[in-house]
Design a protein around this motif. Structure first.
Motif, PDB file in Angstrom:
ATOM      1  N   MET A  74       0.810  -1.215   0.000  1.00 41.35           N
ATOM      2  CA  MET A  74       0.000   0.000   0.000  1.00 41.35           C
ATOM      3  C   MET A  74       0.849   1.275   0.000  1.00 41.35           C
ATOM      4  SD  MET A  74      -2.965  -1.240  -0.408  1.00 41.35           S
ATOM      5  CE  MET A  74      -4.138   0.063  -0.069  1.00 41.35           C
ATOM      6  N   ILE A  75       2.077   1.201   0.466  1.00 39.18           N
ATOM      7  CA  ILE A  75       2.945   2.381   0.440  1.00 39.18           C
ATOM      8  C   ILE A  75       3.199   2.846  -0.996  1.00 39.18           C
ATOM      9  CG2 ILE A  75       5.179   1.168   0.411  1.00 39.18           C
ATOM     10  CD1 ILE A  75       6.069   3.343   2.550  1.00 39.18           C
ATOM     11  N   MET A  76       3.065   1.947  -1.959  1.00 40.84           N
ATOM     12  CA  MET A  76       3.227   2.347  -3.357  1.00 40.84           C
ATOM     13  C   MET A  76       2.045   3.218  -3.802  1.00 40.84           C
ATOM     14  SD  MET A  76       6.176   1.139  -3.773  1.00 40.84           S
ATOM     15  CE  MET A  76       6.477   1.483  -5.511  1.00 40.84           C
ATOM     16  N   ARG A  77       0.865   2.964  -3.249  1.00 43.82           N
ATOM     17  CA  ARG A  77      -0.274   3.850  -3.522  1.00 43.82           C
ATOM     18  C   ARG A  77      -0.022   5.221  -2.889  1.00 43.82           C
ATOM     19  NH1 ARG A  77      -5.851   0.265  -3.228  1.00 43.82           N
ATOM     20  NH2 ARG A  77      -5.125  -1.330  -4.680  1.00 43.82           N
ATOM     21  N   THR A  78       0.538   5.214  -1.672  1.00 47.10           N
ATOM     22  CA  THR A  78       0.895   6.489  -1.038  1.00 47.10           C
ATOM     23  C   THR A  78       1.785   7.289  -1.974  1.00 47.10           C
ATOM     24  OG1 THR A  78       0.834   5.446   1.167  1.00 47.10           O
ATOM     25  CG2 THR A  78       1.983   7.567   0.975  1.00 47.10           C
ATOM     26  N   PHE A  79       2.809   6.638  -2.515  1.00 47.20           N
ATOM     27  CA  PHE A  79       3.736   7.328  -3.411  1.00 47.20           C
ATOM     28  C   PHE A  79       3.003   7.875  -4.636  1.00 47.20           C
ATOM     29  CE2 PHE A  79       6.594   7.565  -7.010  1.00 47.20           C
ATOM     30  CZ  PHE A  79       7.605   8.368  -6.505  1.00 47.20           C
ATOM     31  N   CYS A  80       2.220   7.029  -5.293  1.00 44.99           N
ATOM     32  CA  CYS A  80       1.522   7.435  -6.524  1.00 44.99           C
ATOM     33  C   CYS A  80       0.559   8.583  -6.288  1.00 44.99           C
ATOM     34  CB  CYS A  80       0.787   6.245  -7.131  1.00 44.99           C
ATOM     35  SG  CYS A  80       1.878   5.026  -7.882  1.00 44.99           S
ATOM     36  N   GLU A  81      -0.071   8.615  -5.130  1.00 41.52           N
ATOM     37  CA  GLU A  81      -1.030   9.673  -4.828  1.00 41.52           C
ATOM     38  C   GLU A  81      -0.357  10.952  -4.318  1.00 41.52           C
ATOM     39  OE1 GLU A  81      -4.847   6.822  -3.740  1.00 41.52           O
ATOM     40  OE2 GLU A  81      -3.675   7.689  -2.105  1.00 41.52           O
ATOM     41  N   THR A  82       0.860  10.838  -3.802  1.00 41.52           N
ATOM     42  CA  THR A  82       1.566  11.979  -3.219  1.00 41.52           C
ATOM     43  C   THR A  82       2.378  12.738  -4.253  1.00 41.52           C
ATOM     44  OG1 THR A  82       1.744  10.793  -1.115  1.00 41.52           O
ATOM     45  CG2 THR A  82       3.232  12.644  -1.428  1.00 41.52           C
ATOM     46  N   VAL A  83       2.939  12.006  -5.202  1.00 41.64           N
ATOM     47  CA  VAL A  83       3.875  12.585  -6.166  1.00 41.64           C
ATOM     48  C   VAL A  83       3.166  12.782  -7.501  1.00 41.64           C
ATOM     49  CG1 VAL A  83       6.041  12.163  -7.379  1.00 41.64           C
ATOM     50  CG2 VAL A  83       5.811  11.491  -4.985  1.00 41.64           C
ATOM     51  N   ASP A  84       3.301  13.959  -8.075  1.00 42.51           N
ATOM     52  CA  ASP A  84       2.669  14.237  -9.370  1.00 42.51           C
ATOM     53  C   ASP A  84       3.507  13.619 -10.483  1.00 42.51           C
ATOM     54  OD1 ASP A  84       1.380  15.147 -11.610  1.00 42.51           O
ATOM     55  OD2 ASP A  84       1.595  17.276 -11.128  1.00 42.51           O
ATOM     56  N   LEU A  85       2.995  12.565 -11.062  1.00 40.48           N
ATOM     57  CA  LEU A  85       3.701  11.843 -12.123  1.00 40.48           C
ATOM     58  C   LEU A  85       3.117  12.153 -13.503  1.00 40.48           C
ATOM     59  CD1 LEU A  85       4.069   8.463 -10.202  1.00 40.48           C
ATOM     60  CD2 LEU A  85       5.833  10.201 -10.567  1.00 40.48           C
ATOM     61  N   THR A  86       2.382  13.248 -13.602  1.00 40.16           N
ATOM     62  CA  THR A  86       1.808  13.669 -14.877  1.00 40.16           C
ATOM     63  C   THR A  86       2.914  13.809 -15.923  1.00 40.16           C
ATOM     64  OG1 THR A  86       0.086  14.881 -13.709  1.00 40.16           O
ATOM     65  CG2 THR A  86       0.422  15.448 -16.028  1.00 40.16           C
TER      66      THR A  86
END
Length: 183
Positions: free
Chosen positions: A114-126
């Motif tokens: 789930m920490i990978m979801r934290t990363f994806c939601e926290t960091v703008d990867l647009t």
């Protein structure tokens, strides 16, 4: 671990971001603690192959070294739709020079922790291409591609790399070939 620097131009703007839990990992003959996380081993092979910059996600949650205890916690985090905190997120390098983010983790209960979801939601990867790499006990990439499509604003490639964690030490050649195909 913090980001290494200077390789962005030689690696075509690739940043490798990964999470790796140390402690016991799955093997066919039972849990074994090799003193390092399987995903960290795989990340090292990739870094050696293409010289990309790296960022290792550090969790505020100290996961148990026991494989069985980790499975219980990993399942509970999924059931609770948890977002474990990342302690070193402020150390993440500026993403502007990077076109591609290699996103690595183990696969817990068929999906990235789930920490990978934290990363994806926290960091703008647009505008970034996200390419997953994983280690697992037999789940391959699991739901990594669909999870990263759902939880990030990046463009997710299905051209990921996976190896069973129990044979990660033998994956250098395959990981090198895959990583070099990306540059």
């Amino acid at each position: 671990s913090s980001a290494s620097t200077g390789a962005a131009s030689t690696a075509g703007g690739i940043l490798m971001v990964y999470f790796s839990r140390e402690g016991e990992n799955y093997t066919a003959s039972g849990p074994v603690d090799k003193g390092r996380g399987n995903t960290a081993v795989l990340a090292g092979f990739i870094q050696d192959a293409i010289g990309c910059d790296t960022f290792r996600i550090q969790s505020a949650e100290r996961y148990p070294t026991s494989y069985e205890e980790m499975l219980t916690i990993g399942q509970a985090e999924q059931d609770q739709n948890a977002r474990p905190a990342i302690t070193n997120i402020a150390s993440l390098p500026d993403l502007a020079p990077y076109n591609t983010i290699l996103l690595g983790s183990g696969i817990w209960w068929g999906m990235p922790p789930m920490i990978m979801r934290t990363f994806c939601e926290t960091v703008d990867l647009t505008g970034k291409t996200i390419i997953p790499f994983t280690t697992s006990g037999g789940s391959g990439l699991g739901t990594a591609v669909s999870d990263y499509e759902t939880y990030s604003k990046g463009s997710v490639s299905s051209n990921g790399f996976t190896t069973p964690g129990e044979i990660v030490d033998d994956a250098r050649t395959a990981a090198t070939t895959w990583a070099q195909s990306l540059v």
